[in-house]
Scaffold this motif. Sequence first.
Motif, PDB file in Angstrom:
ATOM      1  N   ARG A  29      -4.576  -4.661  -8.140  1.00  0.00           N
ATOM      2  CA  ARG A  29      -3.734  -5.137  -7.047  1.00  0.00           C
ATOM      3  C   ARG A  29      -3.419  -4.004  -6.066  1.00  0.00           C
ATOM      4  O   ARG A  29      -2.992  -2.929  -6.461  1.00  0.00           O
ATOM      5  CB  ARG A  29      -2.410  -5.666  -7.615  1.00  0.00           C
ATOM      6  CG  ARG A  29      -2.547  -6.919  -8.455  1.00  0.00           C
ATOM      7  CD  ARG A  29      -1.521  -7.020  -9.579  1.00  0.00           C
ATOM      8  NE  ARG A  29      -0.139  -6.781  -9.235  1.00  0.00           N
ATOM      9  CZ  ARG A  29       0.778  -7.734  -9.038  1.00  0.00           C
ATOM     10  NH1 ARG A  29       0.438  -9.017  -9.146  1.00  0.00           N
ATOM     11  NH2 ARG A  29       2.035  -7.414  -8.766  1.00  0.00           N
ATOM     12  N   LEU A  30      -3.614  -4.293  -4.795  1.00  0.00           N
ATOM     13  CA  LEU A  30      -3.169  -3.411  -3.714  1.00  0.00           C
ATOM     14  C   LEU A  30      -1.926  -4.038  -3.114  1.00  0.00           C
ATOM     15  O   LEU A  30      -1.925  -5.217  -2.743  1.00  0.00           O
ATOM     16  CB  LEU A  30      -4.249  -3.295  -2.640  1.00  0.00           C
ATOM     17  CG  LEU A  30      -3.881  -2.484  -1.387  1.00  0.00           C
ATOM     18  CD1 LEU A  30      -3.754  -1.008  -1.719  1.00  0.00           C
ATOM     19  CD2 LEU A  30      -4.901  -2.713  -0.278  1.00  0.00           C
ATOM     20  N   GLY A  31      -0.831  -3.267  -3.051  1.00  0.00           N
ATOM     21  CA  GLY A  31       0.403  -3.851  -2.557  1.00  0.00           C
ATOM     22  C   GLY A  31       1.349  -2.840  -1.975  1.00  0.00           C
ATOM     23  O   GLY A  31       1.021  -1.656  -1.798  1.00  0.00           O
ATOM     24  N   GLU A  32       2.549  -3.313  -1.670  1.00  0.00           N
ATOM     25  CA  GLU A  32       3.632  -2.490  -1.155  1.00  0.00           C
ATOM     26  C   GLU A  32       4.949  -2.967  -1.755  1.00  0.00           C
ATOM     27  O   GLU A  32       5.161  -4.178  -1.906  1.00  0.00           O
ATOM     28  CB  GLU A  32       3.750  -2.608   0.365  1.00  0.00           C
ATOM     29  CG  GLU A  32       2.561  -2.109   1.143  1.00  0.00           C
ATOM     30  CD  GLU A  32       2.693  -2.383   2.626  1.00  0.00           C
ATOM     31  OE1 GLU A  32       1.960  -1.732   3.393  1.00  0.00           O
ATOM     32  OE2 GLU A  32       3.516  -3.249   3.020  1.00  0.00           O
ATOM     33  N   ILE A  33       5.796  -2.015  -2.085  1.00  0.00           N
ATOM     34  CA  ILE A  33       7.174  -2.322  -2.461  1.00  0.00           C
ATOM     35  C   ILE A  33       8.054  -1.864  -1.311  1.00  0.00           C
ATOM     36  O   ILE A  33       8.020  -0.694  -0.916  1.00  0.00           O
ATOM     37  CB  ILE A  33       7.574  -1.630  -3.770  1.00  0.00           C
ATOM     38  CG1 ILE A  33       6.670  -2.089  -4.921  1.00  0.00           C
ATOM     39  CG2 ILE A  33       9.034  -1.909  -4.100  1.00  0.00           C
ATOM     40  CD1 ILE A  33       6.857  -1.298  -6.191  1.00  0.00           C
ATOM     41  N   VAL A  34       8.825  -2.789  -0.753  1.00  0.00           N
ATOM     42  CA  VAL A  34       9.685  -2.486   0.390  1.00  0.00           C
ATOM     43  C   VAL A  34      11.085  -2.150  -0.110  1.00  0.00           C
ATOM     44  O   VAL A  34      11.672  -2.911  -0.889  1.00  0.00           O
ATOM     45  CB  VAL A  34       9.744  -3.681   1.361  1.00  0.00           C
ATOM     46  CG1 VAL A  34      10.645  -3.361   2.555  1.00  0.00           C
ATOM     47  CG2 VAL A  34       8.350  -4.059   1.833  1.00  0.00           C
ATOM     48  N   THR A  35      11.591  -1.006   0.292  1.00  0.00           N
ATOM     49  CA  THR A  35      12.960  -0.601  -0.030  1.00  0.00           C
ATOM     50  C   THR A  35      13.619  -0.085   1.248  1.00  0.00           C
ATOM     51  O   THR A  35      12.931   0.240   2.215  1.00  0.00           O
ATOM     52  CB  THR A  35      12.996   0.525  -1.090  1.00  0.00           C
ATOM     53  OG1 THR A  35      12.714   1.783  -0.462  1.00  0.00           O
ATOM     54  CG2 THR A  35      11.986   0.278  -2.205  1.00  0.00           C
ATOM     55  N   PRO A  36      14.947   0.020   1.261  1.00  0.00           N
ATOM     56  CA  PRO A  36      15.623   0.572   2.439  1.00  0.00           C
ATOM     57  C   PRO A  36      15.195   1.997   2.776  1.00  0.00           C
ATOM     58  O   PRO A  36      15.308   2.407   3.933  1.00  0.00           O
ATOM     59  CB  PRO A  36      17.108   0.526   2.058  1.00  0.00           C
ATOM     60  CG  PRO A  36      17.198  -0.581   1.057  1.00  0.00           C
ATOM     61  CD  PRO A  36      15.915  -0.507   0.284  1.00  0.00           C
ATOM     62  N   ARG A  37      14.704   2.752   1.787  1.00  0.00           N
ATOM     63  CA  ARG A  37      14.307   4.132   2.048  1.00  0.00           C
ATOM     64  C   ARG A  37      12.815   4.288   2.299  1.00  0.00           C
ATOM     65  O   ARG A  37      12.318   5.408   2.384  1.00  0.00           O
ATOM     66  CB  ARG A  37      14.733   5.028   0.888  1.00  0.00           C
ATOM     67  CG  ARG A  37      16.226   5.341   0.896  1.00  0.00           C
ATOM     68  CD  ARG A  37      16.542   6.493  -0.031  1.00  0.00           C
ATOM     69  NE  ARG A  37      17.906   6.953   0.144  1.00  0.00           N
ATOM     70  CZ  ARG A  37      18.964   6.462  -0.506  1.00  0.00           C
ATOM     71  NH1 ARG A  37      18.782   5.479  -1.378  1.00  0.00           N
ATOM     72  NH2 ARG A  37      20.172   6.935  -0.288  1.00  0.00           N
ATOM     73  N   GLY A  38      12.105   3.183   2.439  1.00  0.00           N
ATOM     74  CA  GLY A  38      10.697   3.281   2.765  1.00  0.00           C
ATOM     75  C   GLY A  38       9.819   2.425   1.882  1.00  0.00           C
ATOM     76  O   GLY A  38      10.253   1.845   0.892  1.00  0.00           O
ATOM     77  N   ILE A  39       8.571   2.364   2.272  1.00  0.00           N
ATOM     78  CA  ILE A  39       7.573   1.565   1.555  1.00  0.00           C
ATOM     79  C   ILE A  39       6.897   2.404   0.483  1.00  0.00           C
ATOM     80  O   ILE A  39       6.533   3.561   0.711  1.00  0.00           O
ATOM     81  CB  ILE A  39       6.525   1.011   2.547  1.00  0.00           C
ATOM     82  CG1 ILE A  39       7.141  -0.133   3.356  1.00  0.00           C
ATOM     83  CG2 ILE A  39       5.263   0.548   1.823  1.00  0.00           C
ATOM     84  CD1 ILE A  39       6.250  -0.673   4.440  1.00  0.00           C
ATOM     85  N   ILE A  40       6.733   1.811  -0.687  1.00  0.00           N
ATOM     86  CA  ILE A  40       6.013   2.431  -1.799  1.00  0.00           C
ATOM     87  C   ILE A  40       4.647   1.765  -1.868  1.00  0.00           C
ATOM     88  O   ILE A  40       4.535   0.561  -2.130  1.00  0.00           O
ATOM     89  CB  ILE A  40       6.759   2.241  -3.124  1.00  0.00           C
ATOM     90  CG1 ILE A  40       8.187   2.775  -3.018  1.00  0.00           C
ATOM     91  CG2 ILE A  40       5.996   2.903  -4.272  1.00  0.00           C
ATOM     92  CD1 ILE A  40       9.111   2.264  -4.110  1.00  0.00           C
ATOM     93  N   ARG A  41       3.600   2.532  -1.601  1.00  0.00           N
ATOM     94  CA  ARG A  41       2.236   1.992  -1.661  1.00  0.00           C
ATOM     95  C   ARG A  41       1.802   1.885  -3.117  1.00  0.00           C
ATOM     96  O   ARG A  41       1.951   2.841  -3.880  1.00  0.00           O
ATOM     97  CB  ARG A  41       1.288   2.892  -0.877  1.00  0.00           C
ATOM     98  CG  ARG A  41       1.612   2.997   0.612  1.00  0.00           C
ATOM     99  CD  ARG A  41       0.952   4.194   1.258  1.00  0.00           C
ATOM    100  NE  ARG A  41       1.519   5.448   0.712  1.00  0.00           N
ATOM    101  CZ  ARG A  41       1.104   6.662   1.086  1.00  0.00           C
ATOM    102  NH1 ARG A  41       0.123   6.777   1.967  1.00  0.00           N
ATOM    103  NH2 ARG A  41       1.655   7.743   0.555  1.00  0.00           N
ATOM    104  N   THR A  42       1.271   0.735  -3.492  1.00  0.00           N
ATOM    105  CA  THR A  42       0.859   0.532  -4.876  1.00  0.00           C
ATOM    106  C   THR A  42      -0.621   0.182  -4.947  1.00  0.00           C
ATOM    107  O   THR A  42      -1.137  -0.458  -4.035  1.00  0.00           O
ATOM    108  CB  THR A  42       1.682  -0.595  -5.545  1.00  0.00           C
ATOM    109  OG1 THR A  42       1.439  -1.831  -4.888  1.00  0.00           O
ATOM    110  CG2 THR A  42       3.167  -0.279  -5.487  1.00  0.00           C
ATOM    111  N   PRO A  43      -1.287   0.635  -6.039  1.00  0.00           N
ATOM    112  CA  PRO A  43      -0.775   1.318  -7.214  1.00  0.00           C
ATOM    113  C   PRO A  43      -0.166   2.682  -6.862  1.00  0.00           C
ATOM    114  O   PRO A  43      -0.715   3.411  -6.048  1.00  0.00           O
ATOM    115  CB  PRO A  43      -1.994   1.489  -8.113  1.00  0.00           C
ATOM    116  CG  PRO A  43      -3.007   0.498  -7.622  1.00  0.00           C
ATOM    117  CD  PRO A  43      -2.746   0.367  -6.173  1.00  0.00           C
TER     118      PRO A  43
END
Length: 397
Positions: A29-43
């Motif tokens: 899976r290629l994804g993103e986790i969105v948080t108030p302090r920025g995007i976490i690119r996944t994996p």
Amino acid sequence: MNIEIPASAAPTANPAFAYRLLKQDGKARLGEIVTPRGIIRTPAFMPVGTVATVKALYPEQVRDAGADILLGNTYHLMLRPGAERIAKLGGLHKFMRWDKPILTDSGGFQVMSLGKIRKITEEGVTFQSHLDGSRHMLSPERSIEIQCLLGADIQMQFDECIELPAERKEVERAMELSLRWAERSKRAFEMQLSSGGAQPGQALFAIVQGGTDIELRHRSADALVQMDFPGYAVGGLAVGEGHEAMIATLGETLPHLPSDKPRYLMGVGTPLDLIESVRLGVDMFDCVMPTRNGRHGYAFTWSGPLNMRNAKYAEDSAPLDVESSCPAARDYSRAYIHHLIKSGEYLGAMILSWVNTVFYQDLMAAMRAAIAEGRFDDWATETKARITPSPQSAPSP
């Protein structure tokens, strides 16, 4: 090897926590986790900053390596310098000069492994500090309180992690206790949100337990999914069961977790572990290996791991790894690094910790690129053949 897929969009001000699945290649899976302090690119691989520092590195080095998120530890930070003190000083981000997301683990694993004397009850764990013998109580409620005082963007439920192998009865007991603690952790986090102790956009993850027993893993995952957490971790692996059992257990567990939420494999692992776990659909990892192995003289390179204590490098003038995006890997000779490590010089540990941290981030970037291009299986086969260690150079966890 510094290949990257750009984030799809910059986060808006104080967004809700969210996971975006951008592309799937098989189960990877290629994804993103969105948080108030920025995007976490996944994996994503999270460097471990146990006591508010990634050992032997400046925060700027970790950021420039490509890390979107760090891991901090509830147990260690509650003991020194103390969660209340960090909160008074502006929170963990300000304290350690890291403005990107931070995940904190619950402290449960460290209580079990480091507490000198501990007593587990339904309420929590009473233990003696490994630092000075002082007595403390860590419960689901206190663990969440500490993580909120630290200001963690992603927090973990309090759980009990036991060493494997273990009797099934003991694994089941710990799994069921962890489920009850998950409910209490969730209630405690919701109370923190309502009182202002936690902020919108912060999230609490559940932890699936059950050892290598597939039926227990299914029961744990199914019960946690019913509780509806923003993300799910697979805990209690890489604790003595071996690589094949870990991968088999993971493969049976992940299908029981929601596809629209992040999946985090805790405490793993080697580059080969990461590749195989991403193939199964894992989004997040953490492990101390990059810096711990660096401090012990091991380098991760695109031609496999190297034991820089080995005498064969004493007169090797070649760079450590010409393919690395880390300047130190290209600019310092193997002979010089060998000399530093054999001499016990701090610089040797600093260089190898930097090199290894960059390698892990480059590895994750290459995986993201391979998934985006629909060639993950071919990339994985080629890369595993390149980096599989020989028996003489294989690093220990």
